[in-house]
Design an enzyme around this catalytic site. Structure first.
Site, mmCIF file in Angstrom:
data_model
loop_
_atom_site.group_PDB
_atom_site.id
_atom_site.type_symbol
_atom_site.label_atom_id
_atom_site.label_comp_id
_atom_site.label_asym_id
_atom_site.label_seq_id
_atom_site.Cartn_x
_atom_site.Cartn_y
_atom_site.Cartn_z
ATOM 1 C CG ASP A 55 108.132 -79.509 63.311
ATOM 2 O OD1 ASP A 55 107.566 -79.520 62.189
ATOM 3 O OD2 ASP A 55 109.335 -79.775 63.450
ATOM 4 C CB ALA A 56 105.718 -74.664 62.756
#
Length: 148
Positions: free
Chosen positions: A26-27
Site C-alpha cells: 500500500d502507500a
C-alpha cells in the site's frame, strides 16, 4: 493455528522464497492484505510442480484442478517493501477429493502469517467435485505430516 507443523523440521515441508515488490504494498510500504493470498497460491503451485505435478499437467493429463474452498488466515505481523520472505507449504490431510494445507510466511525466521487452506479436487471441464487420481492420491497420502 494449533499444532503448527512448521515448528518441526521435516523433509515433507516445502518452502518457496519470494520478495515484496512495490506492487505488493500500500502507500505506506506495507504488504496489502490480499497480496498474501497470491504469495500463498504461488507457493502451493510450486510445491505441486516440485512434486512433478504442475497445474497444467494435472489439468491436461488428469482433467484435475484444485480450487480453494476455504481459508483461515492469522495475520501476525506485516511484511514490508523489499522484505525477503519464505512461504511454506505442508500437507496436513489428503482425502479422496480434497486437501488441507498448512502454510506460513516468515521473514528471517519470524512468523508473519499462518494459513489453513482447504482445497477441493474438481474436474477441469465442469468444475465438479471428483476423486484425486489413484497414483497422485497415494503420493499425497505419503506426504501428510500426520494422520488425524
Amino acid at each position: 493455528m494449533p499444532d503448527s507443523p512448521f515448528s518441526i523440521p521435516d523433509s515433507r515441508l516445502f518452502s518457496w522464497p519470494t520478495r515484496v515488490y512495490w506492487e505488493d504494498t500500500d502507500a505506506g510500504g506495507v504488504v496489502y492484505h490480499a497480496q498474501y493470498l497470491a504469495f500463498l497460491e504461488r507457493a502451493r503451485t510450486e510445491w505441486l510442480r516440485a512434486l512433478g505435478h504442475g497445474q497444467e499437467l494435472l489439468r491436461g493429463s488428469h482433467d484435475l484442478v484444485f480450487a480453494v474452498r476455504a481459508m483461515r488466515i492469522d495475520f501476525r505481523k506485516p511484511a514490508r517493501l523489499d522484505d525477503a520472505l519464505q512461504v511454506s507449504v505442508a500437507l496436513r490431510e489428503c482425502r479422496r477429493a480434497s486437501l488441507v494445507i498448512d502454510q506460513a510466511i516468515e521473514r528471517d525466521g519470524e512468523r508473519l502469517l499462518d494459513a489453513e487452506v482447504r482445497l477441493a479436487a474438481l474436474d477441469a471441464g465442469g468444475f465438479r467435485p471428483r476423486a484425486i487420481p489413484a497414483t497422485l492420491y497415494q503420493e499425497l497420502q505419503s506426504l501428510q505430516l500426520r494422520s488425524d
